[in-house]
Write an enzyme that holds these catalytic residues in place. Structure first.
Site, mmCIF file in Angstrom:
data_model
loop_
_atom_site.group_PDB
_atom_site.id
_atom_site.type_symbol
_atom_site.label_atom_id
_atom_site.label_comp_id
_atom_site.label_asym_id
_atom_site.label_seq_id
_atom_site.Cartn_x
_atom_site.Cartn_y
_atom_site.Cartn_z
ATOM 1 N N PHE A 149 108.905 43.754 64.443
ATOM 2 C CA PHE A 149 108.243 42.454 64.505
ATOM 3 C C PHE A 149 109.101 41.441 63.754
ATOM 4 O O PHE A 149 109.942 41.823 62.926
ATOM 5 C CB PHE A 149 106.861 42.562 63.842
ATOM 6 C CG PHE A 149 105.725 42.123 64.742
ATOM 7 C CD1 PHE A 149 105.485 42.772 65.938
ATOM 8 C CD2 PHE A 149 104.880 41.075 64.375
ATOM 9 C CE1 PHE A 149 104.427 42.394 66.758
ATOM 10 C CE2 PHE A 149 103.825 40.684 65.189
ATOM 11 C CZ PHE A 149 103.593 41.337 66.366
ATOM 12 N N GLN B 41 100.398 27.600 60.215
ATOM 13 C CA GLN B 41 101.350 28.295 61.088
ATOM 14 C C GLN B 41 101.088 27.999 62.568
ATOM 15 O O GLN B 41 99.978 28.189 63.052
ATOM 16 C CB GLN B 41 101.258 29.807 60.874
ATOM 17 C CG GLN B 41 102.214 30.586 61.768
ATOM 18 C CD GLN B 41 102.308 32.034 61.361
ATOM 19 O OE1 GLN B 41 101.420 32.841 61.633
ATOM 20 N NE2 GLN B 41 103.386 32.380 60.676
ATOM 21 N N HIS C 135 102.049 29.464 65.935
ATOM 22 C CA HIS C 135 102.634 30.655 66.537
ATOM 23 C C HIS C 135 103.546 30.188 67.660
ATOM 24 O O HIS C 135 103.170 29.332 68.446
ATOM 25 C CB HIS C 135 101.518 31.550 67.076
ATOM 26 C CG HIS C 135 101.960 32.940 67.433
ATOM 27 N ND1 HIS C 135 102.776 33.197 68.496
ATOM 28 C CD2 HIS C 135 101.691 34.133 66.856
ATOM 29 C CE1 HIS C 135 102.994 34.514 68.568
ATOM 30 N NE2 HIS C 135 102.341 35.101 67.584
ATOM 31 N N LEU D 284 96.845 33.144 72.834
ATOM 32 C CA LEU D 284 97.972 33.823 72.205
ATOM 33 C C LEU D 284 98.724 34.756 73.151
ATOM 34 O O LEU D 284 98.136 35.506 73.922
ATOM 35 C CB LEU D 284 97.464 34.634 71.003
ATOM 36 C CG LEU D 284 98.559 35.256 70.142
ATOM 37 C CD1 LEU D 284 99.383 34.176 69.453
ATOM 38 C CD2 LEU D 284 97.948 36.184 69.100
ATOM 39 N N GLU E 105 103.316 38.460 69.600
ATOM 40 C CA GLU E 105 104.699 38.621 69.162
ATOM 41 C C GLU E 105 105.235 39.994 69.564
ATOM 42 O O GLU E 105 106.447 40.220 69.619
ATOM 43 C CB GLU E 105 104.747 38.453 67.635
ATOM 44 C CG GLU E 105 106.130 38.411 67.057
ATOM 45 C CD GLU E 105 106.128 37.950 65.600
ATOM 46 O OE1 GLU E 105 105.250 37.153 65.210
ATOM 47 O OE2 GLU E 105 107.006 38.374 64.852
ATOM 48 N N ARG F 102 108.282 33.247 62.458
ATOM 49 C CA ARG F 102 107.518 32.396 63.377
ATOM 50 C C ARG F 102 107.831 30.917 63.220
ATOM 51 O O ARG F 102 107.870 30.171 64.196
ATOM 52 C CB ARG F 102 106.018 32.635 63.162
ATOM 53 C CG ARG F 102 105.595 33.981 63.694
ATOM 54 C CD ARG F 102 104.130 34.253 63.461
ATOM 55 N NE ARG F 102 103.770 35.519 64.080
ATOM 56 C CZ ARG F 102 102.568 36.093 63.970
ATOM 57 N NH1 ARG F 102 101.629 35.514 63.248
ATOM 58 N NH2 ARG F 102 102.319 37.224 64.573
ATOM 59 N N HIS G 118 97.824 28.658 64.866
ATOM 60 C CA HIS G 118 97.464 30.066 64.807
ATOM 61 C C HIS G 118 96.878 30.522 63.479
ATOM 62 O O HIS G 118 95.943 31.318 63.446
ATOM 63 C CB HIS G 118 98.733 30.882 65.100
ATOM 64 C CG HIS G 118 98.518 32.353 65.212
ATOM 65 N ND1 HIS G 118 97.632 32.901 66.120
ATOM 66 C CD2 HIS G 118 99.056 33.399 64.538
ATOM 67 C CE1 HIS G 118 97.663 34.233 66.006
ATOM 68 N NE2 HIS G 118 98.500 34.554 65.042
ATOM 69 N N ARG H 184 103.759 33.029 57.158
ATOM 70 C CA ARG H 184 103.317 34.417 57.209
ATOM 71 C C ARG H 184 104.115 35.204 58.240
ATOM 72 O O ARG H 184 104.373 34.713 59.338
ATOM 73 C CB ARG H 184 101.825 34.479 57.586
ATOM 74 C CG ARG H 184 101.312 35.894 57.775
ATOM 75 C CD ARG H 184 99.824 35.933 58.011
ATOM 76 N NE ARG H 184 99.412 35.445 59.326
ATOM 77 C CZ ARG H 184 99.465 36.159 60.457
ATOM 78 N NH1 ARG H 184 99.927 37.391 60.459
ATOM 79 N NH2 ARG H 184 99.040 35.628 61.596
#
Lengths: 248, 576
Positions: free
Chosen positions: B122, B235, B237, B251, B254, B285, B350, B385
């Site tokens: 990730f 954030q 995304h 969404l 990821e 991100r 997000h 994050r």
């Protein structure tokens, strides 16, 4: 951009009727978008239950043109635009207001099911091929559409004697968990009344997660009940092989 | 009490039933506390259910070189050194145990060949670290916690919304709220209250968040005198759906990039080569979101204003197995078969890195008896994050909040409730019914969203932020004239009106903090201050209520102990 007519149930369990609303159609619009349009422009107090609007939470179930569906995954362009689209609350649950129903019965049934209990001294190794079938059951988003269409509940109101497809799926997920040490066939036979299901597969047809409820959950569970209660020898074999204890 | 209100009493009241709330409730129950859980939706529908990619935990099942130190380092680097280092340490050390615990409660993660929990790559994580179940990890987590809590016996108050925290002097005494179903009011008396209400995504129009995400916990805490921190860090995304309009913002996990998905612009160029040649699509991100946004702004976007994300080079069966929700989502909502061609994606609001300022070890806010865990709390993630660190955050700090809340309850006597506070909370809720022909809550919400998208988005300037503050003041005034029609029975217009109040408080905090921070760091990008400023890297923006006004001050970040500092410079393992 053209318009569509929605016929939406407005009212409570005592009194209610459908009301017509005109909604402009945008590309790719889903029924839940149309309901939101009605809320923000025409009827601010229209009660609709929803959360994620992405088919993951199972909150926005309703009956659209007679078919139980998640409104967030039902596209407006699947219906002929010249005819009104009727949106009613799920029939098997008591209406609270408009499209919102009282689904609390499901939570009561769920409480009866003894949870996962690992076998004593188990080693925490599991192989993908052993959990594939359980992962299918764990896809369930609890939209309760299967409960809504099951004729044992919908037409015969056997809520007291019957758990419904959703909870057979849950029990199947526990019973077939490779490390689970509890046997729930007694519960299936008596409190959840699995014998009342006559495998018409209506539940499987409406499942938005494509869980093969009847073939993969209910029928194998029925077989286990038969083995344990009507074929003592097979029941014994299964007991020794799986080392499961009966749930109290 | 005069018996005018339905009243429930608990040692610990948990507000919110997502991962953090449920984990807190389970731990408080295990301590022998009586626990009530209040949630705005039905049990099991909280936002955690939408989490897709996985839970980050340095279990080293796939990459043997991984350990908590590497996870700590990645988290601090991803957060651009603004994180509360103690939280990042606890999180990295405890998350593996929290995942194993889930497995022992019945969760079934995807497996490695030798039968252990499988982990995937990730963004920003040096090693393959995300424990997952296809792309529906959050569902697995919430169902496991829900079943565990129900079996242990917490009381759940579903479809119940809290509108005010009640105090007894300086300490917390309980909460006031309404039942969504019938609009009746309800009072909870509790020695400890745990906030686990999530974030604020609904203040932006393009968001991956559900309707519940209206910043309630942050606003409730602020009103009760607690401090908020790092509110400028919102954030976006990088990958939400952009087409068709109805699905905008939904969404796209990821995990698509984690499994090898490639980003291209309309010319076919793999543009991440220009933004982060080393990590490419698996950059953090903040970097990927800015990259896509920049490509679109400079005219290299796709037909519907996004970038292409392509996973179709992988075998179709593999894609369907590892990304089943994405496959169905695009097929059913956008007529795109992702095993055959690219998706169109763009940034979507997000996650909130900021929130209630808490003590690292105890999750305690600055108000005695008030705790916060999960997205509503600040500190762990700093300025940005990493994917996968949210689910582990919920488990690690949810558990700690529940533990300490139960201990706090044991050590204190029952608070007393002040009827004056309750009456005032009731009057505030009933006011919109008494006004006729006022502002519509839906129109106000839509104006608020437009304001935030336009003026407080991915890239910010002083001029925009000042304008946003003026708009927020106008919206606040208009909200005083808001009216609702219909009855108190399940009335979404009325509910939105209350949620709007929370949103207005929180967006003001976001905007003021963003204006104050004159640098670019993590998710906060200022066009007028494009560079990192070392002095800003040493302090957090903290907001508190003083004399009915929002007061902002800078608080220095405590020095990191040497044994942790060493970890940040150490390069270890093959993939580092």
């Amino acid at each position: 951009m053209s318009d569509a007519t929605l016929k939406i149930f407005r009212g409570t369990r005592e009194i209610g009727a459908t009301v017509d609303y005109r909604v402009p159609i945008a590309p790719g619009m889903v029924v839940l978008d149309a309901l939101h349009y009605v809320q923000s422009h025409l009827a601010p107090d229209l009660a609709v239950r929803w959360n994620c609007k992405a088919g993951k939470c199972g909150s926005c179930s309703a009956e659209v043109n007679g078919r139980p569906r998640l409104t967030c995954k039902t596209r407006m362009d699947t219906f002929p635009q010249d005819k009104p689209i009727t949106i009613l609350p799920m029939k098997s649950f008591p209406v609270i207001k408009d499209l919102v129903t009282d689904v609390s019965w499901n939570y009561k049934v769920n409480k009866k099911i003894p949870p996962f209990q690992p076998r004593a001294g188990v080693e925490w190794r599991m192989y993908q091929e052993d959990i594939d079938r359980v992962q299918e059951f764990r896809k369930c988003i609890e939209c309760f559409l299967c409960q809504n269409v099951c004729h044992v509940l919908r037409d015969h109101d056997k809520q007291e004697q019957f758990g419904g497809p959703r909870f057979f799926v849950r029990v199947a997920g526990l019973e077939m968990h490779p490390l689970d040490g509890l046997q729930r066939t007694g519960l299936l036979k008596t409190e959840l009344g699995i014998g009342l299901c006559n495998i018409t597969k209506c539940c499987t047809e409406v499942c938005p997660e494509d869980i093969h409820i009847t073939d993969n959950a209910i029928i194998p569970l029925k077989e286990r009940v038969v083995d344990d209660f009507y074929d003592p020898l097979l029941g014994l074999v299964r007991k020794i092989r799986n080392a499961k204890e009966p749930a109290k | 009490m005069n018996g005018k209100y339905e009243t429930h009493e608990h040692d610990v009241l948990v507000i919110g039933a997502g991962g953090a709330g449920l984990r807190a409730a389970i731990e408080a129950l295990a301590q022998g506390a009586s626990v009530g859980v209040v949630c705005k939706s039905l049990l099991g529908k909280a936002h955690t259910v939408m989490a897709e990619g996985g839970i980050a935990a340095a279990m080293a099942n796939v990459d043997e070189a991984d350990d908590w130190r590497a996870h700590f380092r990645d988290t601090i680097r991803g957060g651009k050194f603004l994180n509360n280092w103690r939280m990042a340490q606890i999180h990295a050390q405890e998350s593996s145990e929290r995942v194993r615990e889930l497995e022992q409660w019945g969760a079934l993660f995807d497996r490695t060949k030798d039968g252990r929990i499988l982990q995937r790559a990730f963004g920003g994580h040096t090693f393959k670290r995300l424990c997952h179940v296809g792309d529906r990890t959050g569902l697995e987590m919430i169902r496991t916690l829900q079943d565990r809590g129900v079996q242990m016996g917490f009381d759940v108050y579903m479809e119940c919304a809290i509108t005010r925290l009640l105090k007894d002097g300086d300490r917390l005494a309980g909460a006031f709220g309404y039942w969504r179903e019938n609009g009746r009011f309800v009072v909870f008396k509790a020695k400890s209250v745990v906030l686990a209400t999530g974030g604020i995504g609904k203040a932006w129009p393009i968001t991956s968040n559900s309707w519940e995400y209206t910043g309630d916990g942050m606003a409730l805490a602020y009103d009760a005198g607690a401090e908020l921190m790092d509110m400028e860090f919102v954030q976006f995304h990088p990958t939400g759906m952009v087409w068709p309009p109805g699905v905008q913002g939904i969404l796209v996990t990821e995990a698509v990039r984690g499994e090898g998905g490639i980003l291209r612009n309309k010319t076919g160029e793999r543009f991440m080569e220009r933004y982060d040649p080393k990590r490419m699509e698996l950059s953090t991100r903040d970097v990927v979101a800015r990259a896509i946004y920049t490509e679109v702004r400079e005219g290299r976007g796709t037909e519907h204003g996004g970038a292409y994300l392509d996973i179709s080079q992988k075998p179709a069966e593999y894609v369907k197995r590892k990304l089943p929700s994405m496959y169905h989502q695009f097929l059913e909502l956008a007529d795109v078969d992702i095993t055959k061609g690219p998706m169109e994606v763009g940034p979507t609001c997000h996650y909130m890195m900021g929130g209630v300022k808490v003590e690292a070890d105890t999750a305690a806010s600055t108000v005695p008896g008030l705790f916060a865990a999960g997205e509503v709390a600040a500190g762990l993630h700093g300025a940005n994050r990493l994917g996968g660190n949210s689910l582990s955050d919920l488990l690690v700090f949810g558990r700690r909040a529940g533990l300490v809340a139960a201990q706090h309850a044991k050590a204190t006597v029952a608070p007393s409730l002040d009827p004056g506070q309750i009456d005032s909370a009731e009057r505030a809720m009933l006011a919109p019914f008494e006004r006729k022909e006022g502002e519509s809550p839906y129109a106000l919400h839509s104006d608020l969203q437009e304001n935030m998208q336009k003026l407080v988005g991915i890239f910010r300037t002083e001029e925009d932020l000042r304008q946003a503050l003026t708009k927020i003041e106008e919206l606040k005034e208009r909200s005083q004239r808001m009216s609702v029609s219909g009855s108190r029975m399940f009335n979404p217009g009325w509910h939105l009106g209350r949620d709007l109040e929370s949103m207005l408080t929180v967006v003001e905090a976001v905007t003021r903090s963003a204006l104050a921070r004159q640098e670019s760091r993590g998710a906060h990008s200022r066009i007028d201050y494009p560079d990192l400023d070392l002095s800003w890297g040493k302090q957090n923006n903290v907001i508190a209520r003083k004399n009915e006004r929002m007061e902002l001050r800078q608080v220095p970040i405590p020095d990191m102990p040497e044994d942790l500092q060493v970890l940040l410079t150490e390069e270890k393992g093959s993939a580092a």
